[in-house]
Motif scaffolding. Structure first.
Motif, PDB file in Angstrom:
ATOM      1  N   THR A   2       0.814  -1.200   0.000  1.00 21.61           N
ATOM      2  CA  THR A   2       0.000   0.000   0.000  1.00 21.61           C
ATOM      3  C   THR A   2       0.852   1.256   0.000  1.00 21.61           C
ATOM      4  N   GLY A   3       2.073   1.136   0.509  1.00 23.86           N
ATOM      5  CA  GLY A   3       2.912   2.314   0.578  1.00 23.86           C
ATOM      6  C   GLY A   3       2.584   3.180   1.779  1.00 23.86           C
ATOM      7  N   VAL A   4       1.538   2.822   2.478  1.00 18.42           N
ATOM      8  CA  VAL A   4       1.164   3.585   3.661  1.00 18.42           C
ATOM      9  C   VAL A   4       1.542   2.767   4.882  1.00 18.42           C
ATOM     10  N   VAL A   5       2.369   3.329   5.727  1.00 19.64           N
ATOM     11  CA  VAL A   5       2.804   2.573   6.889  1.00 19.64           C
ATOM     12  C   VAL A   5       1.783   2.740   8.004  1.00 19.64           C
ATOM     13  N   VAL A   6       1.192   1.625   8.391  1.00 16.84           N
ATOM     14  CA  VAL A   6       0.209   1.669   9.450  1.00 16.84           C
ATOM     15  C   VAL A   6       0.817   1.016  10.674  1.00 16.84           C
ATOM     16  N   SER A   7       0.524   1.577  11.799  1.00 16.96           N
ATOM     17  CA  SER A   7       1.079   1.076  13.050  1.00 16.96           C
ATOM     18  C   SER A   7       0.523  -0.307  13.372  1.00 16.96           C
ATOM     19  N   SER A   8       1.256  -1.055  14.204  1.00 15.42           N
ATOM     20  CA  SER A   8       0.776  -2.349  14.655  1.00 15.42           C
ATOM     21  C   SER A   8      -0.503  -2.146  15.461  1.00 15.42           C
ATOM     22  N   PRO A   9      -1.343  -3.112  15.660  1.00 11.79           N
ATOM     23  CA  PRO A   9      -1.234  -4.476  15.161  1.00 11.79           C
ATOM     24  C   PRO A   9      -1.642  -4.625  13.687  1.00 11.79           C
ATOM     25  N   HIS A  10      -1.001  -5.603  13.043  1.00  8.89           N
ATOM     26  CA  HIS A  10      -1.295  -5.869  11.633  1.00  8.89           C
ATOM     27  C   HIS A  10      -2.216  -7.073  11.519  1.00  8.89           C
ATOM     28  N   VAL A  11      -3.374  -6.965  12.095  1.00  4.35           N
ATOM     29  CA  VAL A  11      -4.344  -8.067  12.061  1.00  4.35           C
ATOM     30  C   VAL A  11      -5.714  -7.474  11.767  1.00  4.35           C
ATOM     31  N   PRO A  12      -6.639  -8.305  11.304  1.00  2.00           N
ATOM     32  CA  PRO A  12      -7.981  -7.784  11.074  1.00  2.00           C
ATOM     33  C   PRO A  12      -8.592  -7.313  12.395  1.00  2.00           C
ATOM     34  N   ARG A  13      -9.360  -6.244  12.318  1.00  2.72           N
ATOM     35  CA  ARG A  13     -10.080  -5.773  13.507  1.00  2.72           C
ATOM     36  C   ARG A  13     -11.340  -6.615  13.679  1.00  2.72           C
ATOM     37  N   VAL A  14     -11.662  -6.933  14.923  1.00  2.00           N
ATOM     38  CA  VAL A  14     -12.762  -7.872  15.112  1.00  2.00           C
ATOM     39  C   VAL A  14     -14.111  -7.206  15.307  1.00  2.00           C
ATOM     40  N   ASN A  15     -14.134  -5.924  15.599  1.00  2.00           N
ATOM     41  CA  ASN A  15     -15.411  -5.263  15.836  1.00  2.00           C
ATOM     42  C   ASN A  15     -15.566  -4.069  14.902  1.00  2.00           C
ATOM     43  N   ARG A  16     -16.801  -3.665  14.745  1.00  2.00           N
ATOM     44  CA  ARG A  16     -17.044  -2.462  13.959  1.00  2.00           C
ATOM     45  C   ARG A  16     -18.258  -1.757  14.527  1.00  2.00           C
ATOM     46  N   VAL A  17     -18.213  -0.437  14.549  1.00  2.45           N
ATOM     47  CA  VAL A  17     -19.296   0.316  15.173  1.00  2.45           C
ATOM     48  C   VAL A  17     -20.646  -0.048  14.568  1.00  2.45           C
ATOM     49  N   ASP A  18     -20.726  -0.105  13.239  1.00  3.09           N
ATOM     50  CA  ASP A  18     -22.035  -0.363  12.634  1.00  3.09           C
ATOM     51  C   ASP A  18     -22.551  -1.758  12.980  1.00  3.09           C
ATOM     52  N   ARG A  19     -21.626  -2.714  13.140  1.00  3.08           N
ATOM     53  CA  ARG A  19     -22.106  -4.057  13.509  1.00  3.08           C
ATOM     54  C   ARG A  19     -22.628  -4.048  14.939  1.00  3.08           C
ATOM     55  N   VAL A  20     -21.956  -3.305  15.803  1.00  4.47           N
ATOM     56  CA  VAL A  20     -22.428  -3.191  17.185  1.00  4.47           C
ATOM     57  C   VAL A  20     -23.830  -2.602  17.191  1.00  4.47           C
ATOM     58  N   MET A  21     -24.008  -1.520  16.434  1.00  8.97           N
ATOM     59  CA  MET A  21     -25.310  -0.847  16.405  1.00  8.97           C
ATOM     60  C   MET A  21     -26.371  -1.766  15.799  1.00  8.97           C
ATOM     61  N   LEU A  22     -25.978  -2.514  14.798  1.00 12.73           N
ATOM     62  CA  LEU A  22     -26.922  -3.419  14.155  1.00 12.73           C
ATOM     63  C   LEU A  22     -27.428  -4.463  15.154  1.00 12.73           C
ATOM     64  N   GLN A  23     -26.525  -4.943  15.979  1.00 10.60           N
ATOM     65  CA  GLN A  23     -26.941  -5.918  16.990  1.00 10.60           C
ATOM     66  C   GLN A  23     -27.955  -5.295  17.946  1.00 10.60           C
ATOM     67  N   VAL A  24     -27.724  -4.042  18.301  1.00  5.09           N
ATOM     68  CA  VAL A  24     -28.672  -3.369  19.196  1.00  5.09           C
ATOM     69  C   VAL A  24     -30.035  -3.302  18.512  1.00  5.09           C
ATOM     70  N   ILE A  25     -30.019  -2.969  17.230  1.00  5.99           N
ATOM     71  CA  ILE A  25     -31.284  -2.872  16.503  1.00  5.99           C
ATOM     72  C   ILE A  25     -31.985  -4.229  16.479  1.00  5.99           C
ATOM     73  N   LEU A  26     -31.219  -5.277  16.203  1.00  7.94           N
ATOM     74  CA  LEU A  26     -31.809  -6.626  16.195  1.00  7.94           C
ATOM     75  C   LEU A  26     -32.419  -6.945  17.543  1.00  7.94           C
ATOM     76  N   ALA A  27     -31.698  -6.565  18.606  1.00  7.59           N
ATOM     77  CA  ALA A  27     -32.163  -6.918  19.942  1.00  7.59           C
ATOM     78  C   ALA A  27     -33.449  -6.190  20.314  1.00  7.59           C
ATOM     79  N   LEU A  28     -33.736  -5.096  19.605  1.00 12.65           N
ATOM     80  CA  LEU A  28     -34.962  -4.361  19.908  1.00 12.65           C
ATOM     81  C   LEU A  28     -36.190  -5.020  19.289  1.00 12.65           C
TER      82      LEU A  28
END
Ligand code: SF4
Ligand code: SF4
Lengths: 590, 345
Positions: free
Chosen positions: B2-28
């Protein structure tokens, strides 16, 4: 054989707060035995591969060097010598890109190898080490250039000298290897368990420690088996225990491992020796055994080359100084879509952009990651204060609060929230739903805090100098007045001329014995301070930083000095968007 | 590369704000369905209106602030705010009041404070209180659950009520009824005994008929959130414990003028508040110890305000009060950091 083995009683284990489960990806590279890596045509040996002062070269460009020959000797106590890892000719001593988070260049010795692998005279083996003074053993370990191979690269001789005020009861051996992907310690334990046990024996003797706990994560059954076997075959059965610990990142962090195995916590800003513990990585212990029993300097190490971006992941036995691209080529080269090359593990390693960087003593892994393995986290959203980071933090910090204050550049507040207890493990960033590059902010805040500390010290020194000057001028003025008075009494007309000469002398460097003594004392104090700073002992906190950070801090400082900056420099490593500053700026625009 | 140096960690992120919110919506969803079953179409219409207004308002504000509207709207936080407000307001509230409430929540409470993550107050609750204080009559005009009325509203009647403010059958009085909390309050105000009051067909096992089932199904959704680790147990459990403790103490002192503790729990917005509102991460405490204090204080305050305050329900007031205290609680409940002696500072 199984029957002869004593039953392992279940040792009580403790837990550290937080931690995360990450796919370990070890199967990629732990399937085959370690392959020796061929001698590269050119070796690039950084003069500083350890925490502390760089070593100073003892050979010149054009000299022929032999394998194992000392080429740079330690300068200062916290320092390690460097040895040639093959025979050849020194062709340059110059700045080259080194494995460092900031992509810095630093002085390296470049050796064109001759392929003869001609050995230098080695130090005499110390087989009968148990009759030797610990000091002699430490000297040997130091002379062989042994440093922490788990990634810390702290000179082992220094770590094994905790001082008489810290009696050591337990040696903790780190075989946890908690970072995903990396398997070189796993392979080392399988293949060199006997040497590791020898190393343990030496270090136990050296420290006068009672017991040794070897911590290995339960995802390495072969290594566990090998170590248990070696233990059973050794005469250390009742002093060494191989303890299987649950796989949980970052249980291989020194502080976390000590907690898991002993239930004790290393004091904040302190070292394990303060609680009677010394922790060593398995690779370091094998190197200690090589140094003491065989007289071998540290010129080779195991390196994992892995990731889905490399054709044939493997563990290699590598001469220190081999350029990374040679290793990648040996593993079949890069393939497909590469997202990034990382030196170290995916959680704490740093991205490298120049594949010519050499393997240094601390480099345990080269990772070629595909976009699927290391996707771009995308732009960060605001922190929603969900607390996931705090739940995951192994230091039990409140990462969100540190982040908040780091972004606001409130350096006092970040220290309030114990920024310097952060081990930069990356757990918080991995779980953050807003994908905030948290670790980046912490590094930045640490560098800034450090720089501020530095500036403060400089300002104090400047003030002291200024005060001294004022005092001197006052004194001179008094003396002048006194002289004037006495002259005036003796010889009125001559007075003005005398005064002029006196004033002139006042501004020129004068030779006042008392003053010289003061200056000398001041210089000594400054030198001492500088030495302390180099050792990472000042300002407070820095000594328990992870090596990478410490290096980074030192580098940032060096750069700062070079540029004559007092202005806060941008984040050292992360030139990239969204750098903390850039991010902060965009977020603050609104 | 990519040419863009990103800081560690170099792993996929496991959470995302929209997924969190979606779960709240489902729970309603479960609670929403049950509530619709008991109280008619109004709730769904209000939800649709509120979400539309909220998304439009958020996009407009982002546009005015010169920031990308899309990424903000797609984090779904405005949708969650809108849904919670829609659940809290009466199912026949005139549409423009819903609009006013949503605008207040999104523009004033959320965006004027800097947007997601910066708002000190829970937007849905702040808007609810704003509406309640400004239009008290409209905000307390509730329908009875369907089995207690001979005229449940049809879809068309609901639409008419919301958009034209025309109550079916001519007057609001004919179709509206006090909520169980309101009823309890009125009756107690007339010095009736609990045993007398509970004779009315309004009451079910714990709380008001219909209402208690709505509570139960929001509870299911809430437990789902805990299971999915969208929220932790700390705030809901502390909320319920705080509520039961105060209500139980009062009840033990005088069972004839104070309702059974479970009544508090299964009436009004208690369950919804415990699992969906007090747990809003942005405005709640972030330390675990702090969350326990925060939750317990809200639970206790709800009973106190219900008992002695001027409004029948109190979840919104209690949450807002504790929102103010949250940063301070956080500061004094920092966890003991590794290697540090002693407790929190
Ligand atoms: S995980 Fe991320 S969003 Fe959640 S509190 Fe921590 S920094 Fe904020
Ligand atoms: S990087 Fe620092 S703050 Fe984040 S989880 Fe690790 S120790 Fe905690």
């Amino acid at each position: 054989m199984q029957a002869a083995e004593p039953r392992f009683k279940q040792r009580r284990l403790w837990q550290f707060h937080g931690g995360i489960h990450v796919p370990d990806e070890k199967a990629l590279s732990n399937g085959a035995p370690v392959e020796p890596s061929p001698c590269p045509p050119v070796l690039v040996l950084p003069l500083q591969q350890h925490i502390g002062a760089p070593a100073s070269p003892v050979v010149k460009v054009g000299d022929r060097v032999l394998k194992g020959q000392l080429i740079a000797e330690p300068r200062g106590y916290v320092c390690a010598p460097v040895h040639a890892s093959s025979s050849g000719t020194v062709v340059a001593i110059e700045d080259r890109p080194i494995p460092h988070p900031s992509g810095l260049s630093a002085p390296c010795m470049v050796i064109e190898t001759d392929g003869l692998e001609e050995w230098a005279d080695l130090l005499e083996p110390l087989i009968d080490y148990e009759s030797l003074d610990p000091g002699v053993l430490r000297e040997r370990i130091r002379n062989c250039g042994v440093v922490g191979l788990g990634g810390a690269a702290f000179p082992t001789g220094v770590k094994l000298n905790p001082g008489s005020d810290h009696p050591i009861h337990t040696l903790v051996v780190n075989g946890a290897e908690c970072e995903p992907y990396i398997t070189c310690d796993d392979l080392l334990m399988r293949e060199r368990s006997g040497d590791i046990l020898e190393g343990i024996r030496i270090v136990l003797h050296l420290l006068g420690a009672r017991q040794c706990l070897v911590g290995i994560e339960d995802n390495k059954p072969e290594a566990i088996e090998a170590m248990r076997l070696a233990r059973a075959e050794s005469d250390l059965k009742d002093r060494v225990e191989v303890v299987v610990i649950p796989t949980l990142y970052p249980s291989g962090g020194e502080r976390q491992l000590i907690k898991v195995l002993t239930g004790r916590e290393v004091p904040s800003h302190g070292i394990p020796a303060q609680i009677g513990i010394v922790c060593q990585n398995v690779g370091t212990l094998a190197a200690v055994a090589d140094a003491v029993l065989r007289g071998w300097p540290l010129i080779e190490r195991y390196v994992t080359v892995t990731g889905r971006g490399v054709a044939r992941p493997a563990n290699l036995k590598v001469r220190i100084g081999t350029p990374a691209n040679e290793l990648i080529a040996q593993c079949g080269g890069l393939k497909g879509d590469l997202a990034k090359l990382v030196c170290g593990g995916p959680m704490m390693g740093f991205e490298i952009t120049d594949t010519r960087i050499p393997i240094a003593k601390a480099a345990n892994c080269l990772l070629a990651l595909t976009p699927a393995e290391a996707p771009d986290p995308g732009p960060a959203l605001p922190c929603i204060r969900c607390g996931r980071c705090a739940d995951a933090c192994p230091a039990n910090l409140l990462p969100q609060q540190i982040y908040w204050n780091a972004r606001a550049k409130d350096l006092d507040r970040v220290q309030d929230y114990n920024l310097f207890d952060c081990i930069e493990c990356g757990c918080c960033a991995q779980v953050c739903p807003s994908h905030i590059p948290l670790v980046q902010y912490y590094r930045y805040a640490k560098t800034e805090s450090w720089a501020r500390e530095q500036d403060k010290r400089k300002a104090e020194q400047a003030k002291a100098r200024h005060d001294a000057k004022l005092e001197r001028q006052e004194r001179q003025e008094r003396e002048r007045q006194a002289k004037l008075r006495s002259k005036a009494v003796k010889d009125k007309p001559a007075a003005p001329a005398a005064a002029t000469t006196e004033t002139g002398a006042g501004t020129a460097p004068e030779v006042d014995p008392k003053q010289a003594a003061i200056e000398a004392a001041r210089a000594r104090a400054a030198a001492k301070k500088a030495a302390l700073a180099e050792q990472g002992l000042a300002p407070k906190n820095t000594e328990d930083l992870a090596p990478a950070q410490q290096k980074q801090v030192a580098a940032a400082q060096a750069r700062r000095q070079a540029a004559g900056l007092t202005e806060p420099a941008p984040t050292p490593t992360e030139t990239a968007a969204p750098g903390p500053k850039a991010a902060a700026a965009t977020e603050e625009q609104a | 590369m990519t040419g863009v140096v990103v800081s560690s960690p170099h792993v996929p992120r496991v959470n995302r704000v929209d997924r969190v919110m979606l779960q709240v919506i489902l729970a309603l969803i479960p609670g929403t369905l049950v509530m619709t079953w008991y109280f008619g179409w109004g709730l769904l219409i209000n939800m649709a209106l509120a979400v539309t207004f909220a998304v439009a308002a958020e996009a407009a504000v982002m546009h005015l602030r010169g920031r990308p509207a899309l990424s903000t709207v797609t984090d779904l936080s405005a949708v969650v705010t809108a849904l919670l407000l829609a659940i809290a307001i009466p199912p026949t509230l005139p549409w423009w009041l819903t609009l006013v409430g949503v605008l207040f929540a999104i523009v004033v409470v959320k965006q004027l404070y800097g947007g997601l993550g910066y708002n000190p107050f829970n937007p849905a609750m702040a808007a609810y209180v704003f509406l309640l204080i400004s239009w008290p009559v409209a905000m307390t005009t509730w329908l009875p659950p369907h089995m207690l009325t001979d005229h449940p509203l049809s879809l068309v009647e609901s639409l008419q009520a919301i958009f034209l403010s025309t109550p079916p059958g001519g007057t609001w009085d004919a179709i509206s009824a006090a909520t169980p909390l309101g009823e309890m309050r009125n009756q107690l105000g007339e010095n009736r005994m609990i045993s007398e009051i509970r004779q009315s067909p309004l009451w079910g096992d714990f709380g008001g008929r219909g209402w208690e089932w709505v509570g139960n199904w929001f509870l299911v959704g809430g437990l789902y959130l805990v299971w999915k680790r969208i929220i932790t147990w700390h705030i809901p459990v502390a909320f319920i414990a705080g509520m039961l403790f105060v209500a139980g103490t009062l009840w033990a002192l005088d069972a004839q003028t104070h309702p059974f503790p479970a009544f508090h729990l299964f009436s009004g917005g208690a369950i919804l508040g415990a699992f969906f509102i007090a747990t809003d991460p942005v405005t709640a405490c972030t330390t675990k110890k702090g969350q326990l204090i925060f939750g317990a204080a809200i639970g206790a305050l709800v009973v106190v305000i219900r008992t002695w305050g001027g409004y029948p329900d109190a979840v919104a007031f209690a949450v807002l009060l504790m929102n103010i205290a949250a940063p301070t609680i956080d500061y004094y409940t920092q966890p003991r950091v590794y290697g540090h002696a002693g407790g929190s500072k």
